[in-house]
Design a protein around this motif. Structure first.
Motif, PDB file in Angstrom:
ATOM      1  N   THR A 169      22.799  14.587  12.248  1.00 45.56           N
ATOM      2  CA  THR A 169      22.530  13.170  12.475  1.00 45.56           C
ATOM      3  C   THR A 169      23.602  12.352  11.774  1.00 45.56           C
ATOM      4  N   SER A 170      23.466  11.036  11.801  1.00 46.66           N
ATOM      5  CA  SER A 170      24.469  10.160  11.207  1.00 46.66           C
ATOM      6  C   SER A 170      24.241  10.012   9.700  1.00 46.66           C
ATOM      7  N   TYR A 171      25.299   9.595   9.021  1.00 44.43           N
ATOM      8  CA  TYR A 171      25.219   9.386   7.570  1.00 44.43           C
ATOM      9  C   TYR A 171      24.254   8.244   7.244  1.00 44.43           C
ATOM     10  N   ASP A 172      24.290   7.169   8.042  1.00 41.60           N
ATOM     11  CA  ASP A 172      23.407   6.023   7.781  1.00 41.60           C
ATOM     12  C   ASP A 172      21.936   6.412   7.920  1.00 41.60           C
ATOM     13  N   TYR A 173      21.654   7.255   8.920  1.00 42.20           N
ATOM     14  CA  TYR A 173      20.263   7.689   9.090  1.00 42.20           C
ATOM     15  C   TYR A 173      19.820   8.540   7.895  1.00 42.20           C
ATOM     16  N   ALA A 174      20.721   9.389   7.381  1.00 38.96           N
ATOM     17  CA  ALA A 174      20.372  10.205   6.210  1.00 38.96           C
ATOM     18  C   ALA A 174      20.105   9.334   4.993  1.00 38.96           C
ATOM     19  N   VAL A 175      20.902   8.272   4.806  1.00 33.47           N
ATOM     20  CA  VAL A 175      20.677   7.359   3.681  1.00 33.47           C
ATOM     21  C   VAL A 175      19.325   6.667   3.812  1.00 33.47           C
ATOM     22  N   THR A 200      22.588  13.867  -7.183  1.00 30.18           N
ATOM     23  CA  THR A 200      22.024  12.534  -7.390  1.00 30.18           C
ATOM     24  C   THR A 200      21.149  12.144  -6.206  1.00 30.18           C
ATOM     25  N   VAL A 201      19.944  11.662  -6.498  1.00 31.84           N
ATOM     26  CA  VAL A 201      19.063  11.069  -5.498  1.00 31.84           C
ATOM     27  C   VAL A 201      19.223   9.559  -5.616  1.00 31.84           C
ATOM     28  N   PRO A 202      19.906   8.913  -4.661  1.00 32.64           N
ATOM     29  CA  PRO A 202      20.205   7.478  -4.793  1.00 32.64           C
ATOM     30  C   PRO A 202      18.951   6.638  -5.034  1.00 32.64           C
ATOM     31  N   GLY A 203      19.038   5.745  -6.024  1.00 36.98           N
ATOM     32  CA  GLY A 203      17.929   4.861  -6.343  1.00 36.98           C
ATOM     33  C   GLY A 203      16.820   5.499  -7.139  1.00 36.98           C
ATOM     34  N   PHE A 204      16.970   6.779  -7.546  1.00 31.00           N
ATOM     35  CA  PHE A 204      15.887   7.442  -8.272  1.00 31.00           C
ATOM     36  C   PHE A 204      16.379   8.109  -9.550  1.00 31.00           C
ATOM     37  N   GLY A 205      17.408   8.958  -9.456  1.00 30.88           N
ATOM     38  CA  GLY A 205      17.912   9.664 -10.628  1.00 30.88           C
ATOM     39  C   GLY A 205      18.747  10.855 -10.208  1.00 30.88           C
ATOM     40  N   HIS A 263      19.155   7.471 -15.423  1.00 29.65           N
ATOM     41  CA  HIS A 263      20.193   6.431 -15.473  1.00 29.65           C
ATOM     42  C   HIS A 263      21.276   6.642 -14.417  1.00 29.65           C
ATOM     43  N   ILE A 264      21.364   7.821 -13.837  1.00 29.87           N
ATOM     44  CA  ILE A 264      22.366   8.091 -12.797  1.00 29.87           C
ATOM     45  C   ILE A 264      21.685   7.885 -11.447  1.00 29.87           C
ATOM     46  N   LYS A 265      21.924   6.752 -10.815  1.00 33.33           N
ATOM     47  CA  LYS A 265      21.236   6.406  -9.572  1.00 33.33           C
ATOM     48  C   LYS A 265      22.187   6.053  -8.435  1.00 33.33           C
ATOM     49  N   ASN A 266      23.452   5.841  -8.731  1.00 37.36           N
ATOM     50  CA  ASN A 266      24.388   5.422  -7.684  1.00 37.36           C
ATOM     51  C   ASN A 266      24.589   6.526  -6.653  1.00 37.36           C
ATOM     52  N   ASN A 267      24.734   6.107  -5.412  1.00 34.31           N
ATOM     53  CA  ASN A 267      24.902   7.049  -4.312  1.00 34.31           C
ATOM     54  C   ASN A 267      26.325   7.599  -4.312  1.00 34.31           C
ATOM     55  N   ASP A 268      26.467   8.911  -4.595  1.00 35.59           N
ATOM     56  CA  ASP A 268      27.790   9.533  -4.561  1.00 35.59           C
ATOM     57  C   ASP A 268      28.087  10.172  -3.214  1.00 35.59           C
ATOM     58  N   GLY A 269      27.138  10.094  -2.272  1.00 37.77           N
ATOM     59  CA  GLY A 269      27.357  10.604  -0.922  1.00 37.77           C
ATOM     60  C   GLY A 269      27.098  12.079  -0.749  1.00 37.77           C
ATOM     61  N   LEU A 270      26.887  12.837  -1.833  1.00 39.30           N
ATOM     62  CA  LEU A 270      26.718  14.283  -1.732  1.00 39.30           C
ATOM     63  C   LEU A 270      25.455  14.654  -0.958  1.00 39.30           C
ATOM     64  N   LEU A 271      24.317  14.116  -1.375  1.00 43.13           N
ATOM     65  CA  LEU A 271      23.047  14.466  -0.740  1.00 43.13           C
ATOM     66  C   LEU A 271      22.984  13.935   0.691  1.00 43.13           C
ATOM     67  N   ALA A 272      23.435  12.703   0.920  1.00 38.15           N
ATOM     68  CA  ALA A 272      23.371  12.119   2.265  1.00 38.15           C
ATOM     69  C   ALA A 272      24.256  12.878   3.250  1.00 38.15           C
ATOM     70  N   MET A 303      10.965  12.613   6.300  1.00 39.01           N
ATOM     71  CA  MET A 303      11.822  13.776   6.072  1.00 39.01           C
ATOM     72  C   MET A 303      11.670  14.236   4.624  1.00 39.01           C
ATOM     73  N   LYS A 304      11.439  15.517   4.414  1.00 41.07           N
ATOM     74  CA  LYS A 304      11.334  16.091   3.090  1.00 41.07           C
ATOM     75  C   LYS A 304      12.736  16.489   2.609  1.00 41.07           C
ATOM     76  N   ILE A 305      13.167  15.889   1.512  1.00 40.99           N
ATOM     77  CA  ILE A 305      14.525  16.127   1.025  1.00 40.99           C
ATOM     78  C   ILE A 305      14.558  17.154  -0.104  1.00 40.99           C
ATOM     79  N   GLU A 306      13.395  17.700  -0.503  1.00 42.13           N
ATOM     80  CA  GLU A 306      13.377  18.663  -1.600  1.00 42.13           C
ATOM     81  C   GLU A 306      14.213  19.901  -1.282  1.00 42.13           C
ATOM     82  N   LEU A 307      14.117  20.372  -0.028  1.00 39.87           N
ATOM     83  CA  LEU A 307      14.858  21.571   0.360  1.00 39.87           C
ATOM     84  C   LEU A 307      16.364  21.372   0.211  1.00 39.87           C
ATOM     85  N   TYR A 308      16.861  20.208   0.607  1.00 42.81           N
ATOM     86  CA  TYR A 308      18.289  19.949   0.552  1.00 42.81           C
ATOM     87  C   TYR A 308      18.756  19.778  -0.895  1.00 42.81           C
TER      88      TYR A 308
END
Length: 325
Positions: free
Chosen positions: A71-77, A18-23, A53-62, A1-6
């Motif tokens: 789809t489900s939140y877990d699948y998006a993560v 925030t992109v979790p685990g990346f920045g 340095h900002i890598k924590n998942n804030d839930g916005l993108l997912a 899945m390409k997440i650039e659009l979102y």
């Protein structure tokens, strides 16, 4: 899945994505600019920066991806984690990676991520449709030399001019017809001021009558439709208890495919049964498809082991669906 659009969609609405685990991609509003040397004008815009340095998942993108993809939140993560692995791998191999409409990420000699934003896209919604432009230089006319001399000459010319004749006011007799014409015009104005409101009242009255007639016809149709429904429609009871219990105990499914036609789904199911798989056909999902499963398992490790066997012997494109209840 390409997440650039979102990510790009969220940059229009939020200051931090925030992109979790990346920045995290940060935005800051920059006012309109004028470059006097080049006579260039630039509209207000959002300047994008990147913070590793900002890598924590804030839930916005997912959450945004889950709603957009239905789809489900877990699948998006999981999809985000998989895409982040691809980004990191590309950076290590190519030392540079481009994110469409956002910017370019590159690695420095110290393996630090350097971000160069894309200047072509303006994420400030208030500046939609505004573009930069170059204005030609404004040319001002030169002031006249020695204006006092010109003024003196003009004054001298005016003084030298002499009147050719003396103006004698002429008296004219008023025509009696003008009096009657004025009375006629005033009469028309009075008649118009009185008649126009009467005409407006008549139009409003006729409009109310037409609307009342239409409402009566609609009400009669509703009453007729209500009268002919004599017996209530019996409630439909679906027995899904056994299937929900199975999905609750075995939420890890190996997907064989999803079909728009129920007949094609049943055909694929029969093929898998003939091969010895404990196949299943799920009910139609939100996308209007009938998923067909090789089987369901209670643990992820068991499903992963069976998927590896299936990809080697039967279907290289088989994948695991995690059912969230």
């Amino acid at each position: 899945m390409k997440i650039e659009l979102y990510i790009a969609q969220l940059l229009y609405r939020y200051q931090c994505v925030t992109v979790p685990g990346f920045g995290a991609f940060l935005t800051e509003i920059q006012s309109a600019q004028l470059l006097e040397n080049s006579h260039s004008f630039f509209p207000p815009k959002k300047v994008i920066s990147f913070n590793t340095h900002i890598k924590n998942n804030d839930g916005l993108l997912a959450n945004h991806i889950a709603q957009a993809e239905k789809t489900s939140y877990d699948y998006a993560v999981s999809a985000i984690e998989y895409e982040v692995l691809n980004w990191k791998k590309t950076l290590q191999e190519n030392r540079s990676f481009s994110i469409k409409n956002i910017g370019i990420l590159s690695l420095t000699s110290e393996n630090n991520i350097l971000f160069t934003p894309n200047e072509q896209t303006n994420y400030l919604a208030q500046s939609f449709g505004l573009t930069s432009f170059v204005s030609p230089a404004v040319k001002r006319e030169m002031e006249l030399a020695k204006p006092e001399i010109v003024f003196e000459k003009a004054t001298a010319v005016i003084e030298e001019e002499k009147p050719i004749f003396n103006f004698i006011p002429e008296t004219r007799e008023r025509s009696p017809y003008l009096k009657y014409a004025a009375i006629f015009v005033i009469g028309l104005a009075i008649a118009g001021s009185v008649g126009y409101p009467m005409y407006q009242n008549q139009i409003a009255t006729e409009t109310v009558l037409v609307e009342t007639a239409v409402q009566k016809q609609v009400q009669n149709k509703i009453q007729e439709a209500t009268f002919f429904i004599k017996t209530p429609i019996p409630a439909v009871t679906l027995s899904l208890k056994s299937e929900k219990e199975v999905e609750a105990k075995m939420p890890y499914h190996i997907m064989a495919g999803a079909f728009r036609s129920e007949a094609n789904a049943q055909k694929r199911y029969n093929q898998l049964i003939a091969k010895g798989f404990k196949a299943r056909v799920l009910g139609i999902n939100k996308n209007g498809l009938y998923p067909v499963l090789y089987g369901s398992y209670s643990t992820f490790s068991e499903a992963e082991k069976q998927k590896d066997t299936i990809t080697e012997t039967d279907n290289p494109e088989a994948w695991i669906l995690i059912q969230s209840l």
